[in-house]
Design an enzyme around this catalytic site. Structure first.
Site, PDB file in Angstrom:
ATOM      1  CE  LYS A 109     -56.940   6.521  -2.123  1.00 61.20           C
ATOM      2  NZ  LYS A 109     -57.244   7.946  -1.886  1.00 61.20           N
TER       3      LYS A 109
ATOM      4  NE  ARG B 212     -52.882   7.214   3.378  1.00 62.04           N
ATOM      5  CZ  ARG B 212     -54.166   6.866   3.290  1.00 62.04           C
ATOM      6  NH1 ARG B 212     -54.519   5.616   3.142  1.00 62.04           N
ATOM      7  NH2 ARG B 212     -55.088   7.798   3.350  1.00 62.04           N
TER       8      ARG B 212
ATOM      9  NE  ARG C 268     -64.534  10.803   2.589  1.00 65.36           N
ATOM     10  CZ  ARG C 268     -63.300  10.356   2.368  1.00 65.36           C
ATOM     11  NH1 ARG C 268     -63.053   9.589   1.320  1.00 65.36           N
ATOM     12  NH2 ARG C 268     -62.308  10.686   3.172  1.00 65.36           N
TER      13      ARG C 268
ATOM     14  NE  ARG D 275     -62.793   9.212   6.698  1.00 64.01           N
ATOM     15  CZ  ARG D 275     -61.889   8.795   5.800  1.00 64.01           C
ATOM     16  NH1 ARG D 275     -62.278   8.034   4.791  1.00 64.01           N
ATOM     17  NH2 ARG D 275     -60.626   9.138   5.916  1.00 64.01           N
TER      18      ARG D 275
HETATM   19  P1  ADP Z   1     -60.932   8.327  -1.589  1.00 64.64           P
HETATM   20  O1  ADP Z   1     -61.332   6.893  -1.315  1.00 64.64           O
HETATM   21  O2  ADP Z   1     -59.916   8.437  -2.692  1.00 64.64           O
HETATM   22  O3  ADP Z   1     -60.529   9.100  -0.369  1.00 64.64           O
HETATM   23  P2  ADP Z   1     -63.790   8.673  -2.106  1.00 64.64           P
HETATM   24  O4  ADP Z   1     -64.091   7.591  -3.091  1.00 64.64           O
HETATM   25  O5  ADP Z   1     -64.251   8.486  -0.714  1.00 64.64           O
HETATM   26  O6  ADP Z   1     -62.220   9.063  -2.156  1.00 64.64           O
HETATM   27  O7  ADP Z   1     -64.412  10.047  -2.714  1.00 64.64           O
HETATM   28  C1  ADP Z   1     -64.300  11.260  -1.978  1.00 64.64           C
HETATM   29  C2  ADP Z   1     -65.610  12.052  -2.133  1.00 64.64           C
HETATM   30  O8  ADP Z   1     -65.731  12.518  -3.483  1.00 64.64           O
HETATM   31  C3  ADP Z   1     -66.866  11.235  -1.833  1.00 64.64           C
HETATM   32  O9  ADP Z   1     -67.789  12.104  -1.231  1.00 64.64           O
HETATM   33  C4  ADP Z   1     -67.335  10.789  -3.224  1.00 64.64           C
HETATM   34  O10 ADP Z   1     -68.754  10.601  -3.273  1.00 64.64           O
HETATM   35  C5  ADP Z   1     -66.904  11.968  -4.097  1.00 64.64           C
HETATM   36  N1  ADP Z   1     -66.471  11.580  -5.447  1.00 64.64           N
HETATM   37  C6  ADP Z   1     -65.793  10.463  -5.817  1.00 64.64           C
HETATM   38  N2  ADP Z   1     -65.527  10.468  -7.143  1.00 64.64           N
HETATM   39  C7  ADP Z   1     -66.031  11.638  -7.615  1.00 64.64           C
HETATM   40  C8  ADP Z   1     -66.078  12.252  -8.921  1.00 64.64           C
HETATM   41  N3  ADP Z   1     -65.517  11.679  -9.984  1.00 64.64           N
HETATM   42  N4  ADP Z   1     -66.685  13.459  -9.037  1.00 64.64           N
HETATM   43  C9  ADP Z   1     -67.241  14.054  -7.945  1.00 64.64           C
HETATM   44  N5  ADP Z   1     -67.237  13.547  -6.702  1.00 64.64           N
HETATM   45  C10 ADP Z   1     -66.649  12.351  -6.527  1.00 64.64           C
HETATM   46  P1  AMP Z   2     -58.314   6.727   4.316  1.00 60.73           P
HETATM   47  O1  AMP Z   2     -59.613   6.078   4.716  1.00 60.73           O
HETATM   48  O2  AMP Z   2     -57.581   5.963   3.260  1.00 60.73           O
HETATM   49  O3  AMP Z   2     -58.496   8.196   3.989  1.00 60.73           O
HETATM   50  O4  AMP Z   2     -57.389   6.661   5.620  1.00 60.73           O
HETATM   51  C1  AMP Z   2     -57.763   7.310   6.817  1.00 60.73           C
HETATM   52  C2  AMP Z   2     -56.586   7.356   7.771  1.00 60.73           C
HETATM   53  O5  AMP Z   2     -56.178   6.014   8.124  1.00 60.73           O
HETATM   54  C3  AMP Z   2     -55.324   8.006   7.239  1.00 60.73           C
HETATM   55  O6  AMP Z   2     -55.344   9.425   7.351  1.00 60.73           O
HETATM   56  C4  AMP Z   2     -54.250   7.373   8.123  1.00 60.73           C
HETATM   57  O7  AMP Z   2     -54.250   7.943   9.420  1.00 60.73           O
HETATM   58  C5  AMP Z   2     -54.761   5.934   8.261  1.00 60.73           C
HETATM   59  N1  AMP Z   2     -54.239   5.062   7.193  1.00 60.73           N
HETATM   60  C6  AMP Z   2     -54.963   4.435   6.223  1.00 60.73           C
HETATM   61  N2  AMP Z   2     -54.159   3.724   5.414  1.00 60.73           N
HETATM   62  C7  AMP Z   2     -52.891   3.912   5.869  1.00 60.73           C
HETATM   63  C8  AMP Z   2     -51.610   3.473   5.444  1.00 60.73           C
HETATM   64  N3  AMP Z   2     -51.442   2.673   4.371  1.00 60.73           N
HETATM   65  N4  AMP Z   2     -50.522   3.876   6.160  1.00 60.73           N
HETATM   66  C9  AMP Z   2     -50.659   4.650   7.234  1.00 60.73           C
HETATM   67  N5  AMP Z   2     -51.826   5.122   7.681  1.00 60.73           N
HETATM   68  C10 AMP Z   2     -52.951   4.763   7.011  1.00 60.73           C
END
Ligand code: ADP
Ligand code: AMP
Length: 217
Positions: free
Chosen positions: A13, A88, A127, A160
């Site tokens: 995302k 969420r 990541r 993270r």
């Molecule tokens: P989200 O925001 O949904 O948690 P991220 O955008 O942070 O996901 O992506 C999670 C991990 O996967 C990151 O390390 C990113 O670089 C990698 N990633 C994102 N899209 C792809 C893809 N299409 N193929 C492979 N790796 C990806």
């Molecule tokens: P994310 O960066 O989206 O993976 O979010 C990291 C963490 O932030 C999650 O595991 C939750 O603990 C908190 N968080 C982010 N967005 C929300 C949401 N909309 N509702 C509740 N907790 C959230």
């Protein structure tokens, strides 16, 4: 244009949002980023959120709804925004509908990025995130040009804490239980476009772009 990016943790995302905000000139609202910044600053919000985030659980609905409502009413969001990581829960989605309704606005599209669970674990545990600008990389799939250095701002990359295997598993469980009902919630309104997120970043981006339209939003 108000777009929600829906999908499990690690679906890509943030990666897609980074490209979409540039293409469509939208404001990016990622509740995870906002909460991490609050934890880092030690603000009351951060102190409240910290323990939930460390365990991979959701921060209480009223806290995140408050953050997003305030952000959405800011003047820069008038022309549109991308929401990443919010809503969420169904309660958050209902609160969002109410806030938008009061502003005479609505959700235009929910882009649901679906990815297989094994792939999500590989993505999340590999990541890396920039400490300064929150840009996201992957050690194998999307590495920075220079190891541990952000391509965009030169900031240091870090892993993270909640991207450890055990917390990732908890986050995926929380997603399945609390967030997947949103697919039906928005599906009933005909707002969901499902995208296969198991593909290359650029292929996914081009599909989302064709869903959102090429023109000026
Ligand atoms: P989200 O925001 O949904 O948690 P991220 O955008 O942070 O996901 O992506 C999670 C991990 O996967 C990151 O390390 C990113 O670089 C990698 N990633 C994102 N899209 C792809 C893809 N299409 N193929 C492979 N790796 C990806
Ligand atoms: P994310 O960066 O989206 O993976 O979010 C990291 C963490 O932030 C999650 O595991 C939750 O603990 C908190 N968080 C982010 N967005 C929300 C949401 N909309 N509702 C509740 N907790 C959230």
């Amino acid at each position: 244009m108000l777009i929600i990016l829906l999908g499990p943790p690690g679906a890509g995302k943030g990666t897609q949002a980074d490209r979409l905000v540039k293409k469509y000139n939208l404001v990016y609202i990622a509740t995870g980023d906002i909460l991490r910044a609050a934890v880092k600053s030690g603000s009351p919000l951060g102190q409240e959120a910290k323990a939930f985030m460390e365990k991979g659980q959701l921060v209480p609905d009223e806290v995140v709804v408050g953050i997003v409502s305030e952000r959405l009413t800011a003047p820069d969001c008038r022309d549109g925004a991308i929401l990443d990581g919010f809503p969420r829960t169904v309660a958050q989605a209902e609160a969002l509908d109410q806030v938008l309704g009061e502003m005479g606005r609505k959700v235009d599209r929910v882009v649901y990025i679906a990815v297989d669970e094994d792939e999500l674990i590989t993505r999340l545990t590999g990541r890396r995130v920039c400490r300064e600008c929150a840009a996201t990389y992957h050690i194998k799939f999307n590495p920075p040009r220079v190891r541990n250095v952000c391509d965009q701002c030169g900031g240091e990359l870090y892993q993270r804490e909640d991207d450890s295997l055990s917390t990732v598993q908890e986050r995926l469980l929380v997603y399945r239980e609390q967030t997947t009902p949103l697919i039906d919630h928005y599906g009933r309104e005909g707002l969901v476009s499902k995208v296969d997120g198991n593909r290359e970043i650029e292929k996914i981006f081009s599909e989302i772009s064709s869903i959102l339209g090429a023109g000026s939003p």
